[in-house]
Structures are given as C-alpha cells and as structure tokens.
Enzyme design. Structure first.
Site, short mmCIF file in Angstrom:
data_model
loop_
_atom_site.label_atom_id
_atom_site.label_comp_id
_atom_site.label_asym_id
_atom_site.label_seq_id
_atom_site.Cartn_x
_atom_site.Cartn_y
_atom_site.Cartn_z
N LYS A 121 0.86 -1.18 0.00
CA LYS A 121 0.00 0.00 0.00
C LYS A 121 0.90 1.23 0.00
CE LYS A 121 -3.65 2.41 2.48
NZ LYS A 121 -4.61 2.38 3.58
N TYR B 249 -14.85 1.04 -7.05
CA TYR B 249 -16.13 1.73 -6.86
C TYR B 249 -17.00 1.58 -8.10
CZ TYR B 249 -13.43 3.59 -3.03
OH TYR B 249 -12.65 3.67 -1.91
N ARG C 147 -10.58 10.04 1.85
CA ARG C 147 -10.43 10.68 3.16
C ARG C 147 -11.47 11.78 3.34
NH1 ARG C 147 -3.81 11.02 3.15
NH2 ARG C 147 -3.47 8.77 2.95
N GLU D 184 7.50 -7.03 1.05
CA GLU D 184 6.25 -7.10 1.82
C GLU D 184 5.42 -8.33 1.43
OE1 GLU D 184 5.17 -5.39 4.34
OE2 GLU D 184 6.18 -3.46 4.35
N LYS E 119 -2.01 -1.44 -3.92
CA LYS E 119 -2.89 -0.28 -3.89
C LYS E 119 -2.08 0.99 -3.95
CE LYS E 119 -6.02 1.98 -0.71
NZ LYS E 119 -6.61 2.00 0.59
N SER F 21 -10.04 5.73 -4.78
CA SER F 21 -10.98 6.83 -5.00
C SER F 21 -10.50 7.84 -6.05
CB SER F 21 -11.26 7.53 -3.67
OG SER F 21 -10.06 7.96 -3.05
N LYS G 64 1.44 9.99 5.84
CA LYS G 64 1.48 8.57 6.17
C LYS G 64 2.75 7.90 5.65
CE LYS G 64 -3.56 8.11 6.65
NZ LYS G 64 -4.74 7.22 6.48
C1 PBG Z 1 -7.40 3.66 5.47
C2 PBG Z 1 -7.74 3.40 4.05
C3 PBG Z 1 -7.56 4.33 3.02
C4 PBG Z 1 -8.09 3.76 1.87
C5 PBG Z 1 -8.57 2.49 2.21
N1 PBG Z 1 -8.34 2.28 3.58
C6 PBG Z 1 -7.02 5.71 3.05
C7 PBG Z 1 -5.66 5.94 3.57
O1 PBG Z 1 -4.86 5.04 3.75
O2 PBG Z 1 -5.39 7.10 3.83
C8 PBG Z 1 -8.13 4.45 0.55
C9 PBG Z 1 -9.14 3.99 -0.41
C10 PBG Z 1 -9.40 4.91 -1.55
O3 PBG Z 1 -8.76 5.97 -1.73
O4 PBG Z 1 -10.29 4.57 -2.32
N2 PBG Z 1 -6.74 2.72 6.18
#
Ligand code: PBG
Length: 324
Positions: A197, A315, A207, A235, A250, A276, A219
């Site tokens: 991720k 989505y 968010r 990982e 991701k 997203s 992050k």
């Molecule tokens: C949080 C989480 C996030 C997403 C899925 N789980 C956001 C982040 O890590 O800040 C993002 C999903 C998306 O953008 O569609 N643990």
C-alpha cells in the site's frame, strides 16, 4: 507474410484469442456506512454514498444479484466517538459490527470484508496510534497499534466478517492478527492483506468521504514510497510467511508494474485496489464530456486484470457488472 491482424478480424475471433477476461465475480465493491437513518451522496465521489445500515444492505443486495460476490465496508465515525486510543474500533456494539450482522443476516452468501485500521476512529486521523517522542515530533507507534488492530479484527470476526483486511501497514500485523483469530476460534476468517500500500495522493477523495484526513503529518513512515517497487516484493514475501490468504497492491492503475511483480512473486491470489482518486479522475473527465466513461472504466479494469490481479476492488463494481 505474417499477418497478426487475422486474429483481430472480427469480434468472434478477438473473443477467441484474448487471454484476459473480466467477470463480476472478480470485483469487491467498497461501500461506506454511517450511523444515520438516511443515505447521503458523497460530493467528492459522485455515484457513491454514505449508506445507512438499511441502505447498505439494499445496495449490497443489488450488487450481489448482479454477480458481485464480495463487499468491503468502511465506516464514517462521528467526531465525538473518535479518540487517541481509537477504542471505538473494537466496540462490539459499534457501527461496523452492526453493519456486518445486518449484511450477513440479509445476504448470508455475500462475502463481507472489513477494513482493519485505526484512521476512522483515531482523533489523530492516522492508521496507527500516535505519540510524541523526546524531540516533540510525533510518531506512529507500531507494536502498540498492532495490539489494537488484533482487537479490532477479533471484533469484526465475532460479528461475522468473512475476511478481515488490514490496511494500516504496521509491521507484524498479519501474523499477530492470524494468531489472535486462531486462538479465539476464528480459524476460518481470512486475511486479505494490504501488502503493498503506497503513500498515495490518490486517496484524497476517500479521506474526504470519511473525514479521516490526518490532523498532522502524512502517512509516509508506514505507507510505501511510490518510487520503491523492491519493497513490494519484500512485503509480499513477509505477508505470505505471516499467513495472509490474499495479498493486495494499492493503488492499482499507476502501479501496474507492481501488480505484475507481485503476481510473479507469490502463488497467493493477488488483489488490486482501484482507489478513489483513480475513480474520480474517470468520473470527472466523463462529466465534462472529455472521455467516454464506460469505455475508459472497462479499459482501466481490463488493464488491472491483465497486469496480474485476480481480484479488483473498485467503486465501479456495479457499473462494470452491468456492462458484463
Ligand atoms: C485507510 C484506508 C484508506 C483507503 C482504504 N483504507 C485511506 C488511507 O490510507 O489514507 C483508501 C481507499 C481509496 O482511496 O479509495 N486505512
């Protein structure tokens, strides 16, 4: 003369020779839920809503009827339930346990997946617990966070989740969650690990939807550096060793090379999350008439599948399923 065009001469021949196909059972449909009796459309994500539990059950049922076999649910937690210890994340009467229960009661055959991370519950907006070090800088503390994540996963398992999905990127969490679930009698609850991720700007609209933007900092000390593909391999090997059932990359579209490398590293199923921001870019361009929405949607999903993903979290799940 060698004429590759013969294999493209008609829809029938093209269908015969292609190696990549999409089906609605490839998709996991992400859904947002909140603790209100109304469904609220999300401004930053056109076509998506924060559902009431009833709305969630209905939407998941429609998706299921279209051949989508799994949903992953994300909670919008009201500000007054957020705290620095994120304790609401393992409240058995909390929103997610109630949502899981409602989904499994209405649709026993639907696979219900939950997100395991602290950000929706954490007043700091981070996926892990936050502390200040001697210098006054804040830090995301790993091992204490993992203990809370184990309680959160257990809470979801008790409520009936089929799969828990740690998205927090703390070290050692897959093994710790596996051990906790096994010890408590949940050997059959699977772990879909967010393995690679990345610290991505493409998460912005998500968010916004959950009001879970970090209050301070970013992050980057736990999510991965976009310029580092080697770590994705590392990982993957770790998560496999720790007992993950499915690994994930991701975002998806900007990381197709990573999907492909992860695919070649493991025999576990590989999932990819079209996040997203990827969704929104297509929606926005189509709204202005700049792109053909359905065509670009399908091409983006085929690209992710072709790169090596067995499973796509998107989505677009319902919209794409209606095209298949
Ligand atoms: C949080 C989480 C996030 C997403 C899925 N789980 C956001 C982040 O890590 O800040 C993002 C999903 C998306 O953008 O569609 N643990």
């Amino acid at each position: 003369m060698i004429r590759p065009r013969r294999n493209r001469k008609s829809p029938a021949v093209r269908a015969l020779v292609r190696e990549t196909t999409l089906t609605s059972s490839d998709f996991i449909y992400p859904l947002f839920v909140h603790d209100k009796n109304i469904d609220e459309s999300i401004d930053s994500m056109p076509g998506c809503s924060r559902w009431s539990i009833d709305g969630l059950v209905k939407e998941a049922g429609e998706a299921h009827a279209m051949g989508i076999s799994a949903v992953v649910i994300f909670p919008a937690i009201s500000e007054n339930l957020k705290s620095s210890d994120a304790a609401e994340c393992h409240n058995d009467d909390g929103l997610i346990p109630r949502a899981i229960h409602a989904l499994k009661t209405a649709h026993p055959d639907l696979c219900v997946i939950t997100d395991v991370a602290l950000d929706p519950y954490n007043s700091d907006g981070h996926d892990g617990l936050v502390t200040k070090n001697d210098k006054g800088d804040f830090e995301i503390i790993n091992d204490e966070t993992v203990e809370v994540l184990c309680q959160q996963a257990l809470c979801h398992a008790r409520a009936g989740a089929d799969i828990v999905s740690p998205s927090d990127m703390m070290d050692g969490r897959v093994e710790a969650i596996r051990t906790t679930l096994d010890t408590e009698g949940f050997q059959d609850v699977s772990i879909l690990a967010y393995t690679a991720k990345y610290a991505s700007a493409y998460y912005g609209p998500f968010r916004g939807a959950l009001e879970s933007t970090p209050k301070a900092g970013d992050k980057k000390t736990y999510q991965m550096d976009p310029a580092n593909a080697h770590e994705a391999i590392r990982e993957t090997l770790i998560d496999e060793e720790e007992g993950a059932d499915i690994v994930m990359v991701k975002p998806a579209g900007p990381y197709l090379d990573v999907i492909s490398q992860v695919r070649n590293t493991t025999t576990l199923p590989v999932a990819a999350y079209q996040v997203s921001g990827e969704y929104l870019m297509i929606k926005a361009a189509a709204r202005d008439g700049w792109l053909d929405e359905d065509a670009v949607m399908m091409e983006s999903l085929i690209g992710i599948k072709r790169a090596g993903a067995d499973i796509i979290i998107t989505y677009f799940a319902k919209q794409a399923a209606s095209r298949l």
